[in-house]
Design a protein around this motif. Structure first.
Motif, PDB file in Angstrom:
ATOM      1  N   UNK A 309       3.337   5.933 -11.697  1.00 37.49           N
ATOM      2  CA  UNK A 309       2.620   7.057 -12.324  1.00 37.49           C
ATOM      3  C   UNK A 309       1.780   6.650 -13.531  1.00 37.49           C
ATOM      4  N   UNK A 310       1.701   5.357 -13.806  1.00 44.02           N
ATOM      5  CA  UNK A 310       0.924   4.915 -14.962  1.00 44.02           C
ATOM      6  C   UNK A 310      -0.550   5.284 -14.811  1.00 44.02           C
ATOM      7  N   UNK A 311      -1.106   5.132 -13.608  1.00 44.57           N
ATOM      8  CA  UNK A 311      -2.525   5.417 -13.382  1.00 44.57           C
ATOM      9  C   UNK A 311      -2.848   6.897 -13.611  1.00 44.57           C
ATOM     10  N   UNK A 312      -2.060   7.789 -13.035  1.00 43.46           N
ATOM     11  CA  UNK A 312      -2.339   9.224 -13.151  1.00 43.46           C
ATOM     12  C   UNK A 312      -2.069   9.727 -14.568  1.00 43.46           C
ATOM     13  N   UNK A 313      -1.017   9.207 -15.201  1.00 44.70           N
ATOM     14  CA  UNK A 313      -0.724   9.587 -16.591  1.00 44.70           C
ATOM     15  C   UNK A 313      -1.893   9.215 -17.501  1.00 44.70           C
ATOM     16  N   UNK A 314      -2.377   7.997 -17.326  1.00 44.52           N
ATOM     17  CA  UNK A 314      -3.465   7.493 -18.167  1.00 44.52           C
ATOM     18  C   UNK A 314      -4.740   8.303 -17.967  1.00 44.52           C
ATOM     19  N   UNK A 315      -5.045   8.638 -16.729  1.00 45.09           N
ATOM     20  CA  UNK A 315      -6.263   9.397 -16.433  1.00 45.09           C
ATOM     21  C   UNK A 315      -6.218  10.785 -17.070  1.00 45.09           C
ATOM     22  N   UNK A 316      -5.120  11.499 -16.893  1.00 43.36           N
ATOM     23  CA  UNK A 316      -5.014  12.863 -17.416  1.00 43.36           C
ATOM     24  C   UNK A 316      -4.981  12.869 -18.942  1.00 43.36           C
ATOM     25  N   UNK A 317      -4.227  11.955 -19.531  1.00 40.91           N
ATOM     26  CA  UNK A 317      -4.101  11.905 -20.989  1.00 40.91           C
ATOM     27  C   UNK A 317      -5.382  11.440 -21.677  1.00 40.91           C
ATOM     28  N   UNK A 321      -6.922  12.270 -25.581  1.00 41.00           N
ATOM     29  CA  UNK A 321      -7.278  11.206 -26.514  1.00 41.00           C
ATOM     30  C   UNK A 321      -8.758  11.271 -26.886  1.00 41.00           C
ATOM     31  N   UNK A 322      -9.608  11.584 -25.920  1.00 41.42           N
ATOM     32  CA  UNK A 322     -11.053  11.701 -26.176  1.00 41.42           C
ATOM     33  C   UNK A 322     -11.319  12.817 -27.193  1.00 41.42           C
ATOM     34  N   UNK A 323     -10.652  13.942 -27.020  1.00 40.92           N
ATOM     35  CA  UNK A 323     -10.837  15.072 -27.937  1.00 40.92           C
ATOM     36  C   UNK A 323     -10.283  14.750 -29.326  1.00 40.92           C
ATOM     37  N   UNK A 324      -9.154  14.071 -29.379  1.00 38.59           N
ATOM     38  CA  UNK A 324      -8.577  13.692 -30.677  1.00 38.59           C
ATOM     39  C   UNK A 324      -9.493  12.743 -31.431  1.00 38.59           C
ATOM     40  N   UNK A 325     -10.215  11.900 -30.705  1.00 36.05           N
ATOM     41  CA  UNK A 325     -11.136  10.963 -31.327  1.00 36.05           C
ATOM     42  C   UNK A 325     -12.244  11.679 -32.090  1.00 36.05           C
ATOM     43  N   UNK A 353       1.870  24.416 -27.560  1.00 37.01           N
ATOM     44  CA  UNK A 353       1.416  23.808 -26.307  1.00 37.01           C
ATOM     45  C   UNK A 353       2.485  22.852 -25.757  1.00 37.01           C
ATOM     46  N   UNK A 354       3.112  22.077 -26.648  1.00 31.62           N
ATOM     47  CA  UNK A 354       4.181  21.167 -26.220  1.00 31.62           C
ATOM     48  C   UNK A 354       5.304  21.915 -25.521  1.00 31.62           C
ATOM     49  N   UNK A 355       5.711  23.016 -26.120  1.00 28.03           N
ATOM     50  CA  UNK A 355       6.813  23.799 -25.549  1.00 28.03           C
ATOM     51  C   UNK A 355       6.416  24.424 -24.209  1.00 28.03           C
ATOM     52  N   UNK A 356       5.201  24.941 -24.141  1.00 24.80           N
ATOM     53  CA  UNK A 356       4.698  25.532 -22.891  1.00 24.80           C
ATOM     54  C   UNK A 356       4.618  24.466 -21.801  1.00 24.80           C
ATOM     55  N   UNK A 357       4.090  23.292 -22.173  1.00 26.88           N
ATOM     56  CA  UNK A 357       3.914  22.209 -21.204  1.00 26.88           C
ATOM     57  C   UNK A 357       5.250  21.737 -20.631  1.00 26.88           C
ATOM     58  N   UNK A 373      -1.086  20.204 -18.740  1.00 28.29           N
ATOM     59  CA  UNK A 373      -1.179  21.314 -19.709  1.00 28.29           C
ATOM     60  C   UNK A 373      -1.373  20.766 -21.117  1.00 28.29           C
ATOM     61  N   UNK A 374      -0.588  19.762 -21.469  1.00 32.16           N
ATOM     62  CA  UNK A 374      -0.674  19.153 -22.795  1.00 32.16           C
ATOM     63  C   UNK A 374      -2.067  18.589 -23.056  1.00 32.16           C
ATOM     64  N   UNK A 375      -2.623  17.906 -22.087  1.00 29.87           N
ATOM     65  CA  UNK A 375      -3.904  17.238 -22.255  1.00 29.87           C
ATOM     66  C   UNK A 375      -5.074  18.221 -22.354  1.00 29.87           C
ATOM     67  N   UNK A 376      -5.144  19.168 -21.435  1.00 27.07           N
ATOM     68  CA  UNK A 376      -6.285  20.089 -21.397  1.00 27.07           C
ATOM     69  C   UNK A 376      -6.276  21.053 -22.583  1.00 27.07           C
ATOM     70  N   UNK A 377      -5.161  21.706 -22.825  1.00 23.65           N
ATOM     71  CA  UNK A 377      -5.101  22.677 -23.920  1.00 23.65           C
ATOM     72  C   UNK A 377      -5.156  21.991 -25.286  1.00 23.65           C
ATOM     73  N   UNK A 378      -4.532  20.826 -25.401  1.00 25.55           N
ATOM     74  CA  UNK A 378      -4.600  20.076 -26.651  1.00 25.55           C
ATOM     75  C   UNK A 378      -6.025  19.613 -26.940  1.00 25.55           C
TER      76      UNK A 378
END
Length: 401
Positions: A309-317, A321-325, A353-357, A373-378
């Motif tokens: 799941x490293x590939x899918x985790x990295x893609x979604x997250x 990370x882009x928004x945090x930048x 968001x963490x709790x909802x996710x 959920x964490x990635x998009x809403x965050x």
């Protein structure tokens, strides 16, 4: 700052990949939980008064805050440790090993002491020391973590981290030894009254922000297991490398510069802020493109069949990370513009968001739902915060006119 941080981060990334290979998902998961706990407790232990060291009017005031925090930090750290011990029976059985809490107590003290030393260097504009210390910390950290695997197995990552932080602390205190003195508590009392919003809004805001950014590894460990925690933490570590590089090399300098420009030239502050945001996003986009294509093939080849799941985790997250930048490197605007209450609202949103996710991921027994959920809403939240601060700077410019 950029040179030192860049070198440190290149070493850190290569070291992280090698350490992930050595320790595996479970070892990395435990390390992620340790880092999460320590990151949260270190925010509380300074009461965020380390910011006062940087925004002080003169050297005497800055040194006074530094010396006050030398006394405050161990007291608060001890109280936090006692609270963790009181609740450890619950966590020991259900989530986290008791030793992790003990390691976190030591880590909190070391991180806080290193933070206030860096804050003093920032006020003094001694950025070369901060830059070189990052290289030293990264090299010693990676080397010690590799060596200690033989002796401590899964906890070698944690012990190596603590050892390198301790060595850095000794170096910092040696450099600042002439500043150490008895604090003037009357001046501290006056200073706290003047900057009461730090305790009223910034402290709870950054505490909630730390919970929002660091709680997920603990929750994933509780609901999905150590291996999934390890994959999540490693994905974040790899993706956040350029973000940390940008933030570490820019944020401290921007903090000092933005405080000056707010008084002298608000138009220049807006121009500088926009330039930093655009440059950061371009750099991050290029990195995310590489890591999600060529980078993933190399990592999967290196790890063989492990780290699923490293590939899918990295893609979604990558979205998060882009928004945090876009905002993290200029987040000192919160303090400079005295927008601590707005920061509190935003960080409360992130925490929710963490709790909802984790709730929906647990209900449907699918960690990918949690990550999405964490990635998009965050990400949406960070971009909204950026727009708010840019508009507020424009408002201040018009107001002066």
């Amino acid at each position: 700052m950029f040179r030192g941080t860049a070198i440190a981060q290149v070493i850190a990334v290569l070291g992280a990949v090698l350490l992930a290979k050595i320790y595996g998902e479970e070892g990395y998961g435990l390390f992620g939980v340790f880092i999460s706990i320590t990151s949260i407790t270190s925010i509380i232990s300074t009461f965020q008064l380390d910011k006062c060291i940087v925004i002080s009017k003169n050297e005497k005031e800055s040194a006074n805050w530094f010396n006050f925090l030398l006394i405050l930090i161990p007291v608060i750290s001890l109280l936090i440790t006692l609270i963790l011990i009181l609740f450890s029976d619950f966590f020991l059985k259900k989530i986290v090993d008791f030793n992790i809490f003990l390691f976190s107590a030591v880590g909190t003290l070391l991180l806080c002491y290193n933070l206030i030393n860096e804050s003093l260097f920032t006020f003094q504009k001694r950025f070369t020391i901060i830059s070189n210390s990052k290289i030293f910390l990264t090299i010693s950290n990676v080397c010690l973590q590799i060596i200690l695997y033989t002796y401590f197995s899964l906890t070698g990552l944690i012990i190596g981290f603590l050892s390198s932080q301790f060595l850095l602390m000794l170096f910092f205190f040696f450099k600042n030894r002439k500043v150490i003195n008895k604090p003037d508590f009357k001046e501290i009392k006056v200073g706290i009254k003047k900057r009461s919003t730090i305790l009223k809004y910034l402290l709870p805001s950054n505490t909630i922000n730390s919970l929002a950014n660091n709680l997920m590894p603990i929750l994933i460990l509780a609901f999905f297991g150590a291996k999934e925690t390890g994959v999540y933490f490693f994905s974040i570590k790899i993706l956040a490398t350029p973000l940390f590089l940008i933030s570490s090399s820019i944020s401290q300098v921007y903090f000092q510069k933005s405080a000056e420009l707010l008084k002298e030239n608000k138009k220049a502050l807006l121009k500088l802020t926009k330039k930093i945001v655009i440059t950061n996003l371009l750099i991050m986009f290029a990195f995310l493109l590489i890591i999600n294509t060529i980078g993933m093939y190399l990592l999967e080849y290196f790890f063989s069949e492990k780290w699923l799941n490293l590939r899918i985790f990295t893609l979604v997250l990558s979205i998060l990370i882009f928004a945090r930048t876009a905002f993290n490197p200029i987040s000192s605007l919160i303090v400079v513009l005295n927008k601590n209450f707005e920061s509190l609202l935003f960080n409360s949103y992130l925490f929710l968001i963490n709790l909802i996710a984790i709730y929906f991921g647990y209900i449907y027994d699918d960690i990918l739902i949690t990550i999405t959920i964490l990635s998009f809403l965050g990400g949406l939240g960070y971009l909204t915060l950026l727009i708010y601060f840019l508009n507020h700077l424009k408002y201040l410019i018009k107001k002066d006119v």
